[in-house]
Design a protein around this motif. Structure first.
Motif, short mmCIF file in Angstrom:
data_model
loop_
_atom_site.label_atom_id
_atom_site.label_comp_id
_atom_site.label_asym_id
_atom_site.label_seq_id
_atom_site.Cartn_x
_atom_site.Cartn_y
_atom_site.Cartn_z
N THR A 296 0.86 3.95 -3.03
CA THR A 296 0.55 5.36 -2.76
C THR A 296 1.67 6.26 -3.25
OG1 THR A 296 -0.80 4.82 -0.83
CG2 THR A 296 0.07 7.05 -0.97
N THR A 297 2.91 5.90 -2.94
CA THR A 297 4.06 6.70 -3.36
C THR A 297 4.17 6.74 -4.89
OG1 THR A 297 5.22 6.10 -1.32
CG2 THR A 297 6.55 6.97 -3.12
N THR A 298 3.88 5.61 -5.53
CA THR A 298 3.93 5.55 -6.98
C THR A 298 2.89 6.48 -7.60
OG1 THR A 298 4.72 3.25 -6.93
CG2 THR A 298 3.72 4.02 -8.98
N ARG A 299 1.68 6.46 -7.07
CA ARG A 299 0.63 7.32 -7.62
C ARG A 299 0.98 8.80 -7.46
NH1 ARG A 299 -2.86 3.45 -5.21
NH2 ARG A 299 -3.21 4.83 -3.41
N ILE A 300 1.55 9.15 -6.32
CA ILE A 300 1.87 10.56 -6.06
C ILE A 300 3.06 11.03 -6.90
CG2 ILE A 300 2.70 12.19 -4.30
CD1 ILE A 300 1.10 10.58 -2.24
N GLU A 301 4.11 10.20 -6.97
CA GLU A 301 5.33 10.63 -7.64
C GLU A 301 5.36 10.30 -9.13
OE1 GLU A 301 8.52 8.92 -5.31
OE2 GLU A 301 8.48 10.64 -3.93
N GLY A 302 4.47 9.39 -9.58
CA GLY A 302 4.42 9.04 -10.99
C GLY A 302 5.43 8.01 -11.42
N HIS A 303 6.14 7.41 -10.48
CA HIS A 303 7.09 6.33 -10.80
C HIS A 303 7.26 5.46 -9.56
CE1 HIS A 303 10.59 7.88 -8.47
NE2 HIS A 303 10.02 9.04 -8.69
N ALA A 304 7.64 4.21 -9.79
CA ALA A 304 7.79 3.26 -8.68
C ALA A 304 9.04 3.58 -7.87
CB ALA A 304 7.86 1.84 -9.21
N PRO A 305 8.95 3.61 -6.54
CA PRO A 305 10.11 3.89 -5.70
C PRO A 305 10.99 2.67 -5.46
CG PRO A 305 8.19 3.61 -4.32
CD PRO A 305 7.71 3.48 -5.74
N ILE A 306 10.50 1.49 -5.83
CA ILE A 306 11.24 0.25 -5.66
C ILE A 306 11.30 -0.46 -7.01
CG2 ILE A 306 11.16 -2.06 -4.61
CD1 ILE A 306 10.20 -0.87 -2.08
N GLY B 11 0.79 5.25 13.99
CA GLY B 11 0.77 3.84 13.62
C GLY B 11 0.81 3.60 12.13
N GLU B 12 0.82 4.67 11.33
CA GLU B 12 0.86 4.54 9.87
C GLU B 12 2.26 4.18 9.41
OE1 GLU B 12 0.38 7.38 5.88
OE2 GLU B 12 0.39 8.24 7.90
N LEU B 13 2.36 3.21 8.50
CA LEU B 13 3.65 2.87 7.90
C LEU B 13 4.05 3.98 6.94
CD1 LEU B 13 5.93 0.74 7.55
CD2 LEU B 13 4.63 -0.14 5.59
N ILE B 14 5.20 4.62 7.17
CA ILE B 14 5.63 5.74 6.33
C ILE B 14 6.96 5.48 5.64
CG2 ILE B 14 4.34 7.43 7.66
CD1 ILE B 14 7.00 8.22 9.00
N GLY B 15 7.64 4.39 5.99
CA GLY B 15 8.92 4.10 5.36
C GLY B 15 9.26 2.63 5.44
N TYR B 16 10.02 2.16 4.45
CA TYR B 16 10.37 0.74 4.39
C TYR B 16 11.70 0.59 3.66
CZ TYR B 16 10.36 -4.06 2.56
OH TYR B 16 10.71 -5.33 2.22
N VAL B 17 12.56 -0.22 4.21
CA VAL B 17 13.82 -0.60 3.55
C VAL B 17 13.78 -2.09 3.28
CG1 VAL B 17 16.31 -0.81 3.77
CG2 VAL B 17 15.18 1.26 4.56
N LEU C 52 7.68 -8.78 -3.45
CA LEU C 52 6.54 -8.35 -2.64
C LEU C 52 5.23 -8.89 -3.20
CD1 LEU C 52 7.49 -4.60 -2.06
CD2 LEU C 52 7.58 -6.45 -0.37
N SER C 53 5.11 -8.95 -4.53
CA SER C 53 3.86 -9.35 -5.16
C SER C 53 3.54 -10.82 -4.94
CB SER C 53 3.90 -9.05 -6.66
OG SER C 53 4.03 -7.67 -6.89
N ALA D 129 0.83 -1.20 0.00
CA ALA D 129 0.00 0.00 0.00
C ALA D 129 0.87 1.26 0.00
CB ALA D 129 -0.93 0.00 1.21
N LEU D 130 1.96 1.24 0.78
CA LEU D 130 2.88 2.38 0.81
C LEU D 130 3.53 2.59 -0.55
CD1 LEU D 130 4.57 4.56 2.26
CD2 LEU D 130 6.16 2.73 2.95
N VAL D 131 3.97 1.50 -1.18
CA VAL D 131 4.60 1.60 -2.50
C VAL D 131 3.59 2.12 -3.53
CG1 VAL D 131 5.61 0.27 -4.40
CG2 VAL D 131 6.32 -0.17 -2.04
#
Length: 324
Positions: A24-34, A59-65, A42-43, A20-22
């Motif tokens: 959301t970030t993809t939709r906002i930035e227009g490209h996949a962050p991973i 409690g929201e996930l905001i970052g992932y490595v 992941l899929s 979900a984080l990936v």
């Protein structure tokens, strides 16, 4: 305040939050962050990697490595990619995640850390470079329109071209792939399971994978891909987008002009649904870069792999992260 958790095994709930984080970030930035290979993990829910998760006080996930060790006790290497929600990127979360990763690698006995950073215009202006990572590898993101794609040139004598047949062509595909990409960090040394993992992804289409044979002897393939992002605020980020996903020619078929023939065949296929084509190519691969440039592709930006050698901590715990 941000809390960090180290996960040795990512359960279904954590995987859902990460995807979900990936997304959301993809939709906002227009490209996949991973990158695509990590997204494939992941899929399909693979379990042979580790993760560092950053949570806001809500409690929201905001970052992932994403952490994945490559075997090799004499030269331990770790592939790393990171995503941080765009609304929290100015809060120091990215730097904190990278420092947490460095400490974790040190406690696991040290090793070489490879960090991918996406959509880079100037590698020297990135956080990774500021934090002391060295530039190790650069991929060019190249684009061209679909107007004026030339007809494929005639096939060499005895060579045929057809689409991939699942199951029947698996060994032929792997033979070409592994011969063409010896030592390649993403495409090299694929197994039948690696191929099966990609076939399970939603976008896979056997009619978009073109293979060249001479009799029963596999010579090359062009694997194409269509993809698009879901709308953000009613407007699509892009799509559909046609990608030259993997173009491979067996070393025994070099010099036959097969790469250009396969490239054009796939380009014309992608042009039936997309008005522009994209691809990624290693900037150090002079031959492929020249081929794509001659076929009208232009570089828009780069994907950069940074590296850092992490010494072991004084007190280490190899069982913490590194596989046996």
């Amino acid at each position: 305040m941000t809390d960090f958790e180290i996960h040795r095994h990512l359960d279904a709930h954590a995987l859902a939050d990460i995807r979900a984080l990936v997304d959301t970030t993809t939709r906002i930035e227009g490209h996949a962050p991973i990158g695509e290979h990590k997204m494939a993990h992941l899929s399909v829910g693979a379990a042979d990697w580790d993760g560092i998760l950053a949570y806001a006080h809500s409690g929201e996930l905001i970052g992932y490595v994403h952490l994945r060790w490559n075997p090799g006790p004499d030269d331990p290497r770790l592939a790393v990619e990171m995503v941080v929600h765009p609304a929290h990127q100015d809060e120091g979360v990215q730097a904190a995640l990278l420092e947490s990763t460095r400490r974790l690698v040190a406690r696991a006995g040290g090793g070489r850390m490879f960090l991918w950073v996406h959509r880079v215009e100037t590698p020297q202006d990135t956080l990774a470079h500021e934090m002391g990572f060295a530039i190790q590898r650069e991929l060019a993101y190249m684009v061209r329109g679909t107007d004026g794609i030339p007809e494929p040139e005639p096939l060499p004598e005895g060579v045929t071209l057809r689409t991939y047949r699942p199951g029947e062509d698996d060994e032929a595909f792997l033979e070409v792939n592994n011969a063409a990409f010896v030592g390649h960090p993403e495409n090299g040394a694929w197994t039948a399971e690696d191929l099966a993992e990609r076939r399970r992804l939603d976008w896979f289409d056997p009619d978009g994978l073109f293979m060249a044979f001479r009799g029963d002897e596999p010579l090359g393939f062009h694997w194409t891909k269509w993809h698009e992002h879901e709308p953000n605020g009613g407007k699509p980020a892009h799509g559909p987008e046609g990608e030259v996903y993997v173009l491979a020619v067996h070393p025994r078929a070099q010099g036959m002009g097969l790469g250009r023939i396969l490239l054009r065949q796939g380009m014309r296929h992608l042009a039936t649904r997309s008005d522009h084509l994209v691809l990624y190519v290693d900037c150090a691969s002079a031959g492929p870069v020249a081929l794509y440039t001659s076929e009208g592709f232009e570089t828009r930006y780069r994907e950069v792999c940074f590296s850092d050698d992490i010494p072991p901590a004084k007190a280490t715990s190899r069982a913490l992260l590194r596989p046996a």
